[in-house]
Design an enzyme around this catalytic site. Structure first.
Site, PDB file in Angstrom:
ATOM      1  CG  ASP B  16      -1.639   1.186   1.518  1.00  0.00           C
ATOM      2  OD1 ASP B  16      -1.720   2.112   0.638  1.00  0.00           O
ATOM      3  OD2 ASP B  16      -2.350   1.314   2.519  1.00  0.00           O
ATOM      4  CE  LYS B  78      -1.339   6.677  -3.418  1.00  0.00           C
ATOM      5  NZ  LYS B  78      -1.918   6.189  -2.353  1.00  0.00           N
ATOM      6  CD  GLU B 179      -4.740   3.300  -2.319  1.00  0.00           C
ATOM      7  OE1 GLU B 179      -5.622   4.446  -1.860  1.00  0.00           O
ATOM      8  OE2 GLU B 179      -3.667   3.713  -2.804  1.00  0.00           O
ATOM      9  CG  ASP B 201      -9.114   4.326   0.733  1.00  0.00           C
ATOM     10  OD1 ASP B 201      -8.917   4.773   1.548  1.00  0.00           O
ATOM     11  OD2 ASP B 201      -8.746   3.618  -0.014  1.00  0.00           O
TER      12      ASP B 201
END
Lengths: 304, 518
Positions: B16, B78, B179, B201
């Site tokens: 992850d 990211k 994810e 999420d």
């Protein structure tokens, strides 16, 4: 399970991929219920999903590609057959010999004339124009026809002959961006030299004695002129300067005259307030207007 | 060909790769094992620092240098990966980053540190390489295969860049996995359930919500959606801004012009946010956020209640909830038809978020799921599935069918967009479209590809173009070109083109928006 028989089965299925209906891909009957469709999908996926053979196909790109194509088609079949609306659309498509709801030219029947009688009328008018080498006229009529019958291969072929790219055939229900039927199909309401075509764009406009341009929005366009939406139209006979943006991004400056007006108090839902303008163009400008009309037809053909 | 999984160099891990923290896990004897660093930390900060000696430091050690060396300590990459420098996402991220980011020669952002320029993919590969080292040290075996997770709303370019970062770190990337889907896989695996599951999420940088039907190890995604600029970082920013305004009011100095002070404020904000998840009030003093006219350090005393924090972050939570309702509507699922709600990501530990999600679905979210580790665990599960030898592929192996997060369109004449692949189509998805030439003698066609379904092409996110040249010259409309759009199981688009008449398959490349060719 993953012996020679399995790979022969996969290759057979992939070779026949476009000849099999969604029902055949999933192995269910036409009348199969939702749960039955789901179970069939799960069973097929359990057998063929690339992830179930991941280790084996890591070094076998051709087998990997075959499984991906097969899984993609199973996904498509399941997506369509598990949704009542899409399934109804598909049942109509498959009755016409189409194996997918989303098109592939090879699987379509030969181009037949439009079915919808109004579409057929515009199509025939388009053919007449085409024969008399009136390309913009033909493009416009075929564009109208396509709005009325977006699935017609004949109309698409006709537009393709004129060099107007229509994206590949697709089903109406799975494609929210495909042509929406026009709110008011544009029948020729009054005798006029050139037919009008929906064309909603901002343009720059000013009277000959104004210092600045103002921005107004157009409603429709023809080779002879255009209609501008405004609550306060100018008087008939007023001369104006226009600036239109062409498809290639350049602008086209034109002189025009107000030829008819709809004042705000006379506006109706089918006749909005505004003014009709007649172009006063030379040959070079007429050529550019023709180009613009052709692009607008292309846009109308795609619901623009 | 048949090698048992878990054997030696075959070990496949799940990663992850988070905006703020990363987690790496592996399946051992059917159990998920989260891999700690040498100090026992299970969360590895997604931070890379370049020390004056030129040494590179990653993870927990690097995080501490955010304050002392903000110009050379790189975090939140990211937010930049796989995006062009001039994209709105990068423009929005830049003011919050104290390190230097420039436009690279290929149009992609480049991070500039004392050791020189580094592509964003390279920074990500340093993170992944570090995680790989941790796993190898902990497990005592080489680790070469992995599944990397990405936000469900990641674009084609962001997925591809993430995959390449993995390869640069020496991995064989088995899958780029969404994810929320990974989280559902970790939760539902091996359970004899038949449920609709919603995964909410909210991590540091992005927000996703995904709906799945889970039945006997068959995981079918029904719909997904999200917001790439919504997460805990935005809350930290809101808190830091509040501290800055308070400081400005008190001392007439805006410390936000000082990267070091800004870093201190951001870290304090993270701390305040976390503490107020369990406490009702937090107070403290920041000693050295700025200097007065005489050079004396200026302090800031603060006292913030949970109610104040909730007021501050309500707009952010509102946006997430609205997105959630939109995804439910698109999938045709009513909130009360959802059987389980899973919360994933650090920001879901905030009581306000949990409360609002429970209100929307009319049920309490599951409390037995670790929101920080569940995604890596699901990735490890998928890695195991993709590494299983053919002989082990019995009925017991789970199957996952995910969907496309965005519609894919192409440019048509007049500047319009035609959708070729819908949102929420199961992947892999393959569509074929036939085009014909528009001009006599045309020997080249260019197909522009975008993400989005807006009618006007240019208002969508342009992914790139496919150029097909060397067509035979013929009258217009005569040359017909078949273009195949394939979204693979990674959610990555591949485009191929073929001249239908001659049968010649021409080479077609999708030129990514950063100018990169793949």
């Amino acid at each position: 399970m993953t012996g020679t028989d399995f790979w022969n089965d996969v290759l057979r299925r992939v070779r026949a991929i476009d000849q099999l209906s969604y029902y055949e891909h999933l192995g269910v009957a036409r009348g199969a219920g939702g749960e039955e469709v789901r179970e069939a999908f799960v069973a097929r996926v359990t057998e063929f999903h690339p992830d179930r053979h991941a280790r084996e196909i890591e070094t076998e790109p051709e087998r990997a590609r075959a499984l991906v194509s097969l899984q993609a088609r199973l996904n498509e079949a399941y997506r369509v057959l598990s949704n009542p609306q899409r399934r109804a659309d598909y049942d109509r498509a498959v009755a016409g010999g189409q194996m997918r709801l989303i098109g592939r030219a090879g699987t379509r029947p030969a181009a037949a004339d439009p079915i919808n009688h109004q579409a057929k009328r515009y199509y025939e008018l388009g053919l007449q124009c085409e024969r008399s080498r009136d390309v913009p006229g033909a493009a416009m009529h075929f564009g109208f026809a396509l709005q009325l019958e977006p699935e017609s291969a004949a109309i698409r072929a006709a537009l393709a002959r004129l060099g107007i790219a229509t994206p590949a055939e697709r089903g109406a229900s799975v494609a929210p961006a495909t042509p929406t039927p026009p709110q008011t199909p544009p029948p020729p309401l009054e005798p006029r030299q050139h037919e009008r075509l929906p064309y909603a764009r901002p343009i720059q406009l000013r009277c000959r004695d104004w210092k600045h341009f103002i921005t107004l929005h157009t409603r429709d366009l023809s080779r002879g002129g255009l209609f501008v939406k405004t609550a306060s139209p100018l008087a008939i006979g007023t001369g104006v300067q226009l600036s239109l943006i062409l498809p290639d991004g350049t602008s086209l400056d034109l002189a025009a005259t107000v030829t008819h007006i709809v004042t705000a108090d006379r506006a109706r839902p089918d006749a909005m307030a505004g003014m009709g303008l007649r172009f006063e163009a030379d040959d070079e400008r007429n050529r550019k207007i023709d180009e613009l009309v052709r692009h607008a037809v292309g846009a109308a053909a795609r619901g623009g | 060909m048949v090698v048992p999984s878990g054997d030696g160099d075959d070990l496949a891990v799940g990663i992850d790769l988070g905006t703020t923290n990363s987690v790496i896990a592996v399946i051992r004897d059917g159990q998920a094992l989260v891999i700690p660093d040498a100090d026992g930390n299970r969360l590895h900060p997604s931070v890379v620092t370049f020390k004056p000696s030129g040494d590179r430091l990653v993870g927990a050690g690097a995080r501490l240098r955010r304050v002392v060396d903000p110009r050379n300590t790189i975090f939140s990459v990211k937010r930049l990966i796989g995006l062009p420098f001039d994209s709105p996402a990068v423009k929005a991220a830049l003011p919050q980053l104290p390190y230097e980011v420039r436009e690279g020669p290929d149009g992609a952002p480049v991070v500039v540190t004392r050791t020189g320029p580094h592509a964003v993919i390279e920074i990500s590969s340093f993170l992944l390489g570090y995680l790989r080292e941790q796993a190898e040290q902990y497990l005592g075996t080489p680790v070469t295969r992995c599944v990397i997770t990405v936000p469900a709303n990641f674009s084609d370019g962001q997925r591809e860049a993430t995959r390449r970062a993995g390869e640069l770190a020496g991995f064989r990337v088995l899958r780029v996995l969404n994810e929320p889907t990974a989280a559902a896989l970790a939760y539902g695996l091996g359970q004899k359930i038949n449920q609709r599951v919603a995964v909410f999420d909210m991590g540091g940088g992005t927000f996703d919500v995904t709906l799945l039907a889970v039945r006997n190890d068959f995981f079918e995604v029904l719909g997904t959606g999200g917001d790439p600029f919504l997460g805990g970082d935005d809350m930290d920013q809101a808190i830091a801004d509040m501290l800055a305004l308070e400081f400005l009011k008190r001392h007439r100095v805006d410390f936000r012009t000082d990267p070091r002070a800004l870093a201190v404020a951001r870290i304090t904000a993270e701390h305040i946010k976390a503490r107020l998840s369990s406490d009702d009030v937090i107070s403290g003093t920041l000693k050295d956020l700025g200097r007065g006219e005489g050079g004396e350090p200026l302090p800031l005393e603060f006292r913030i209640t949970r109610a104040e924090l909730e007021h501050l972050i309500t707009p952010i939570v509102d946006r997430a909830l609205a997105k959630c309702e939109e995804v439910l509507a698109e999938a045709g699922v009513r909130p009360d038809h959802v059987d389980e709600v899973m919360l994933v990501g650090g920001a879901t530990r905030i009581p306000l978020v949990r409360r609002r999600v429970a209100e929307l679905f009319g049920r309490e979210p599951r409390a037995d799921i670790d929101p920080m580790e569940v995604v890596a665990e699901g990735a490890a599960r998928q890695a195991e599935i993709l590494s299983a030898p053919a002989t082990a592929q019995g009925a017991a192996m789970p199957i996952l069918v995910d969907v496309t997060p965005h519609p894919i369109g192409i440019g048509t004449a007049g500047g319009y967009c035609e959708v070729v692949i819908d949102k929420n189509e199961p992947i892999p998805s393959e569509h074929t479209h036939v085009f014909s030439t528009a001009r006599d003698g045309q020997t080249e066609v260019v197909i522009r590809v975008c993400q989005g379904a807006a009618r006007v092409f240019a208002t969508n996110t342009v992914l790139g173009e496919v150029r097909l040249d060397g067509l035979r010259a013929a009258d217009r409309g005569e040359v017909r070109i078949e273009v195949t759009f394939l979204i693979d199981a990674n959610g990555i688009l591949q485009v191929t083109a073929r001249d239908l008449v001659s049968g010649r398959a021409a080479h077609a490349t999708l030129r990514a928006a950063g100018g990169e060719t793949r």
